[in-house]
Each structure stands twice: as structure tokens, then as C-alpha cells.
Design a protein around this motif. Structure first.
Motif, PDB file in Angstrom:
ATOM      1  N   ASN A   1      20.262 -21.209 -28.256  1.00 13.94           N
ATOM      2  CA  ASN A   1      19.633 -20.186 -27.422  1.00 13.94           C
ATOM      3  C   ASN A   1      18.345 -19.634 -28.035  1.00 13.94           C
ATOM      4  O   ASN A   1      17.851 -18.595 -27.611  1.00 13.94           O
ATOM      5  N   PHE A   2      17.799 -20.357 -29.017  1.00 15.84           N
ATOM      6  CA  PHE A   2      16.582 -19.888 -29.675  1.00 15.84           C
ATOM      7  C   PHE A   2      15.392 -20.101 -28.734  1.00 15.84           C
ATOM      8  O   PHE A   2      15.109 -21.234 -28.328  1.00 15.84           O
ATOM      9  N   PRO A   3      14.665 -19.048 -28.353  1.00 17.02           N
ATOM     10  CA  PRO A   3      13.646 -19.187 -27.307  1.00 17.02           C
ATOM     11  C   PRO A   3      12.243 -19.517 -27.821  1.00 17.02           C
ATOM     12  O   PRO A   3      11.307 -19.544 -27.042  1.00 17.02           O
ATOM     13  N   TYR A   4      12.124 -19.788 -29.119  1.00 15.79           N
ATOM     14  CA  TYR A   4      10.803 -19.984 -29.702  1.00 15.79           C
ATOM     15  C   TYR A   4      10.655 -21.400 -30.280  1.00 15.79           C
ATOM     16  O   TYR A   4      11.630 -22.134 -30.459  1.00 15.79           O
ATOM     17  N   THR A   5       9.402 -21.735 -30.574  1.00 18.46           N
ATOM     18  CA  THR A   5       9.065 -22.963 -31.296  1.00 18.46           C
ATOM     19  C   THR A   5       8.558 -22.566 -32.681  1.00 18.46           C
ATOM     20  O   THR A   5       7.756 -21.627 -32.806  1.00 18.46           O
ATOM     21  N   ILE A   6       9.029 -23.273 -33.686  1.00 18.91           N
ATOM     22  CA  ILE A   6       8.592 -22.995 -35.059  1.00 18.91           C
ATOM     23  C   ILE A   6       7.739 -24.162 -35.540  1.00 18.91           C
ATOM     24  O   ILE A   6       8.137 -25.328 -35.428  1.00 18.91           O
ATOM     25  N   ARG A   7       6.580 -23.823 -36.072  1.00 23.17           N
ATOM     26  CA  ARG A   7       5.643 -24.854 -36.525  1.00 23.17           C
ATOM     27  C   ARG A   7       5.163 -24.521 -37.934  1.00 23.17           C
ATOM     28  O   ARG A   7       4.914 -23.363 -38.261  1.00 23.17           O
ATOM     29  N   GLN A   8       5.012 -25.561 -38.727  1.00 22.12           N
ATOM     30  CA  GLN A   8       4.509 -25.413 -40.099  1.00 22.12           C
ATOM     31  C   GLN A   8       3.075 -25.925 -40.161  1.00 22.12           C
ATOM     32  O   GLN A   8       2.772 -27.026 -39.693  1.00 22.12           O
ATOM     33  N   ASP A   9       2.197 -25.127 -40.749  1.00 20.36           N
ATOM     34  CA  ASP A   9       0.788 -25.497 -40.844  1.00 20.36           C
ATOM     35  C   ASP A   9       0.586 -26.631 -41.840  1.00 20.36           C
ATOM     36  O   ASP A   9       1.415 -26.865 -42.724  1.00 20.36           O
ATOM     37  N   PRO A  10      -0.537 -27.357 -41.717  1.00 19.23           N
ATOM     38  CA  PRO A  10      -0.842 -28.384 -42.716  1.00 19.23           C
ATOM     39  C   PRO A  10      -0.986 -27.749 -44.088  1.00 19.23           C
ATOM     40  O   PRO A  10      -1.348 -26.576 -44.220  1.00 19.23           O
ATOM     41  N   GLY A  11      -0.725 -28.534 -45.111  1.00 20.59           N
ATOM     42  CA  GLY A  11      -0.866 -28.032 -46.463  1.00 20.59           C
ATOM     43  C   GLY A  11       0.064 -28.756 -47.414  1.00 20.59           C
ATOM     44  O   GLY A  11       0.860 -29.609 -47.001  1.00 20.59           O
TER      45      GLY A  11
END
Length: 551
Positions: A410-420
Motif C-alpha cells: 500500500n506504499f503510494p510513493y516511488t523511491i529513487r536513488q540519485d547517481p553517485g
């Protein structure tokens, strides 16, 4: 009194009956016997001959109706070639009795000794069924890979004649034997697998090897009563070219070199002779034969349409290599899926490469790692450079989220990791869109390559020195190694589309033939060999499959 219409209908039925009777009267005895069997097959959907149940039901019914129930195996040379082809399946690790070798041989001798139309009809049908099964398994293999493992996704399509037309095509060929042999993978490595199988069967016929007792670690110059047995064991598999049979118990330099060769072939650390090497030496020859048979079956699944240029991952060997124009030009180590997040087996094409990629957290990682960590540690998201976005692409402060409210479902978000440098994908990823969301990429976990068993990822393949692979795969002079490294150093994300997509194959070879002809054995880290072997050894059972078509 019958009406005129009723009398006309009766006349039509009578004439039809007379016509059928006349047709049957013109049949010879062999035709009659074949017709009776085909009619029985049509009525019940099953037919047993010589104690076995016919499996190519539709094919046989169609074929003999089209021939007006004439026999099709009228050329003795074609019969000889069929029996020869059946016997030759032993060389491919398959059982000739799956194709009725003994039954056919016996029935043919009985027909020759005592002509009998009923027996001749049985023999004709059984040979047709044997050909259908033989051709199918020579082309596709005996085991349906997708039935035993849902993570396997292969696509082999038969493009030649099908069904009854295929049988007629085979029987019309100049050499039936060569026609059947041509269905098998026409690759040098497939033939090398068959030679390896023959070699290990030769070891078995020579008595195999005796078990070596456990004991102290042997180092150069050690003296041990087991040494003569170790010499004999290594001489059997030609790791020791010139064995000494004088009973000398000294672990000398020649024996040490032979041990090192054995260790290299079995993915063991090269060094002193310890318990793990003894355990590998004690694996019975019968088990090595089974291991080769299993991998011959995998070769029938995956080796048919290999192009001259491709990237291959051997999951069992934790290795990746690039073949260009049929030559292996690059090879390196890989990290693969954990035993509970296994890397799937499939073939696809690399469409594009991303330098300095972002990483979108997949559902499995979200559930098992990110959410539990964020609930326990308020600073986890910031420390891992993970950003949160809503369904409109707007960034949401991680600290504003009540993490304890959510599960992955039920998690309503997207999680993204930046380049690095901490990005889970490292500095490059190789994309071949697939339903598993699996691809090749770099990793910040470089220490993982020092481990012998590298089942470490969530399913993707981590590539050691991936910029070397990118340089080799990108067929564009403007994207040489210097240009690629310059783009990486800029920190900016860049997508490079390949003018010609490159085939990529995720394979699982627990036996592999190196380019120098050396045979190597690998641990069955995913425990997949046993499932294939059980199906290979099981009596044939007809199956329906959408993927493989209908022969």
C-alpha cells in the motif's frame, strides 16, 4: 408410406454406404489394418501398440488418412536410418528406449520372419510415433524447461513443416539420419559436450575411481599412504599425464601440478590438497555423467540460434563474457541473485546503456530492505541518497512520511536513488526490457568479487569492470573508453542507444567447455540440476506446450 423426401434421404445413405463398402473392398490387407487402428484412435483418442501408448495422436490420424491408409515405412533404408538415429540419441545423453528401440528392432525381425499385416501396421505406426518424438526431442530437448522452473523464459519456434507434412518431409529427405542429426544444435560446443559425455562414460566403463579417505592436508613434500590412490584418481581424468604406479607415498611437484589442474577445473582454490578437493575427487563418475547430460539438455534449450556476437552470463560460474564474431573477446566476474531471489534464465537483447543511472527501488527491495530500515532509522533515507516522489512526480520530504503506516502493498510513493558512488547500480547499467526487471549493472560492492560464491544480488547481474563491457558492446567510435569515462566523471546521466541491439543470454551451466577445450564443473548453487535430471530419467510423457509449437 415414406414421403418422397424420406425416400431420397434413404437412397443417399444407401449409396454412401455402398461407396464406403466399395472403397473398403478395394483396400489391401495392410490398408485395412491401418484403417482399423486409425478409426479406433479417432473413436477413443488413444491407441496402444506393443505395450506402449501412442503419443503423436493427431499427427498419426492425419498422416494415414492422407495416405489412404497406405504404409509410409516402405523403404528399408529409411527404417535402418531411423533405428540408427534412435541408437545415436545415447550420445546426446538421452535414452534410445524412449523411442522404442528394442521394441522396433524386435517387431521388425518378427515381420521379416513371418509377414503379418496386423504386425506390419503396428510397426508402421510405432515407427511414425518414434520419429515424431525423436525429432521433437532432438530439436527442443526432452524436458520442458518452463514446466520445471517458472523463472525460465525461452523462445524456440519451429519454422518447418508440421504434423503429417513434417513426417512426409523427413521421409523424402536424401538421408533420414542426417536430417534428424541436423535438428540438434549445430555448434562446436554441443559436439564438445557430446565428446565429454563419451569420455566420462569411458571412465565409467574402465571401472571409475575408488573413494579416497579423508586425512591430513597434503603439502609439497608430504608423505601419505593415500598418495598412490590420488595419483590413480587424477590419472583417470588425465589431470596427471604420467602416473607413477610404484606406490611412492610422497606428494611431489608433478602430483601437486595435477592437483592444481583438478582444482581449477572444479572451481576450487588452487593450493594444498585439503578436504574440499578430496570431496570433489570422490564425486562418482556416474554423477559427473549425469551432470554432463543435464547440461547437454540445457544446450538443446538454448544453443540453437546463438548469433556470432552476444553477451552471456553463466549464473552457476558467476561469470560474464562477450563474444564477438564467434570469439570470446572479454570475460570477467559477476555477482548473481541470492538463492531466494534467483536470477532467471532467458534470452533477450541489450537495447541501450545508461551511464550514471538513477535507481528506482523495486517492490521486492522496498518490502525487504528499504521500508524496514526507514521505520527503524529516521536518517536512513538521507544517508542512502534516496528521494521520495508522489504519483505526479513531485518530491516528498522523507521526514514528512509516517513510515510505520505502510507496507510495500500500500506504499503510494516511488523511491529513487540519485547517481553517485553509493548508487546501487554503480556507474552503468545495460538495459534489455524484460518482465523480470533484471539487467546487467555495476555495483558499489566491489569486495563481493573476492568471494568464491557470489549469490549476492536481488536477481540482477553485477558486472566487474563494466565500463570495459560497455566499450566492447557500443559499436560507435565516438563512444570509446575515454569518452565513456569522461561522461561518467561528469556525474550526469546519459543514455546511449545501440544501433544494433546485442543478444544477451542468461544461462546456467554447471558444466562448461572453455574455448581451449577444457571441461569445468561448477557447484549447483540454485539446486536446479536435480529437477532436470529427474525429468530426463523419467519415462516419456506427452505434453502440450504453446511455446514450442506442434511438430
Amino acid at each position: 408410406m415414406c414421403s418422397p423426401l424420406a425416400r431420397l434421404a434413404l437412397l443417399v445413405v444407401t449409396l454412401a454406404s455402398v461407396a464406403v463398402s466399395a472403397a473398403h473392398a478395394n483396400e489391401n490387407t495392410s490398408q485395412q489394418e491401418l484403417r482399423l487402428r486409425v478409426e479406433a484412435l479417432g473413436a477413443s483418442g488413444r491407441l496402444s501398440i506393443a505395450g506402449v501408448r501412442i503419443t503423436a495422436v493427431d499427427l498419426i490420424a492425419d498422416l494415414y488418412r492422407q495416405t489412404r491408409f497406405e504404409p509410409v515405412w516402405t523403404d528399408p533404408e529409411k527404417v535402418d536410418e531411423l533405428l540408427q538415429a534412435i541408437a545415436a540419441m545415447h550420445l546426446d545423453g538421452l535414452d534410445p528406449q524412449d523411442y522404442y528401440l528394442d521394441r522396433l528392432t524386435k517387431m521388425r525381425a518378427e515381420v521379416a520372419a513371418r509377414p503379418d499385416p496386423a504386425l506390419e501396421a503396428d510397426l508402421d505406426i510405432l515407427m511414425t510415433d518414434a520419429l515424431a518424438r525423436l525429432a521433437y526431442q532432438a530439436y527442443y530437448g526432452k524436458v520442458d524447461p518452463e514446466r520445471i522452473d517458472h523463472s525460465i523464459n525461452l523462445d524456440q519456434t519451429w519454422t518447418g513443416p508440421k504434423g503429417a507434412a513434417a513426417v512426409r518431409d523427413f521421409l523424402a529427405s536424401e538421408s533420414l539420419f542426417r536430417r534428424i542429426e541436423g535438428l540438434k544444435p549445430q555448434r562446436p560446443k554441443y559436439d564438445a559436450f557430446r565428446r565429454a559425455l563419451a569420455r566420462y562414460r569411458g571412465y565409467q566403463d574402465a571401472g571409475g575411481w575408488t573413494r579416497i579417505r579423508k586425512g591430513e592436508v597434503l603439502t609439497l613434500g608430504s608423505s601419505d599412504r593415500r598418495v598412490p590412490a590420488i595419483r590413480h584418481r587424477l590419472a583417470m581424468t588425465e589431470d596427471l599425464p604420467k602416473p607413477l604406479d610404484n606406490g611412492d607415498p610422497v606428494y611431489d611437484a608433478d602430483l601437486q601440478k595435477a592437483v592444481h589442474r583438478f582444482q581449477a577445473r572444479h572451481q576450487l582454490p588452487t593450493g594444498d590438497l585439503a578436504s574440499k578437493t578430496i570431496a570433489a575427487m570422490n564425486v562418482p563418475v556416474s554423477k559427473r555423467i549425469d551432470q554432463i547430460r543435464v547440461n547437454l539438455e540445457r544446450a538443446r534449450w538454448m544453443m540453437r540460434d546463438v548469433p556470432p556476437t552476444y553477451v552471456a552470463v553463466n549464473i552457476a560460474a558467476f561469470s560474464i563474457y562477450f563474444v564477438k564474431d564467434d570469439k570470446r573477446v572479454w570475460e570477467n566476474e559477476a555477482q548473481v541473485g541470492k538463492t531466494f531471489t534467483q536470477t532467471p534464465l532467458f534470452v533477450d537483447e541489450i537495447d541501450y546503456i545508461v551511464l550514471n543511472p538513477t535507481w528506482t527501488v523495486p517492490p521486492s527491495v522496498l518490502e525487504q530492505t528499504v521500508l524496514p530500515s526507514a521505520k527503524k532509522d529516521p536518517g536512513y533515507m538521507q544517508r542512502r541518497h534516496l528521494r521520495v516522489f508522489d504519483d505526479r512526480g513531485k518530491q516528498v520530504p522523507a521526514k514528512s512520511i509516517d513510515w510505520k503506516r505502510y507496507k510495500a502493498s500500500n506504499f503510494p510513493y516511488t523511491i529513487r536513488q540519485d547517481p553517485g558512488p553509493d548508487n546501487a547500480l554503480g556507474v552503468v547499467k545495460f538495459i534489455f526490457p524484460n518482465r523480470y526487471h533484471v539487467y546487467l549493472h555495476d555495483t558499489p560492492n566491489q569486495l563481493g568479487y573476492d568471494r568464491r560464491v557470489r549469490t549476492m544480488s536481488w536477481g540482477c547481474i553485477h558486472v566487474q569492470n563494466p565500463l570495459e563491457l560497455a566499450t566492447a558492446v557500443i559499436d560507435d567510435p565516438s563512444w570509446n573508453r575515454q569518452a565513456i569515462e569522461s561522461q561518467v566523471e561528469s556525474g550526469k546521466t546519459k543514455t546511449i542507444h545501440l544501433d544494433t541491439p546485442v543478444r544477451v543470454a542468461l544461462l546456467y551451466w554447471t558444466v562448461e567447455l572453455r574455448d581451449d577445450g577444457a571441461l569445468r564443473f561448477y557447484p549447483d548453487v540454485y539446486q536446479r540440476d536435480g529437477r532436470v535430471l529427474r525429468e530426463l530419467n523419467r519415462a516419456f510423457k506427452a505434453r502440450k506446450t504453446r511455446r514450442r509449437g506442434n511438430r
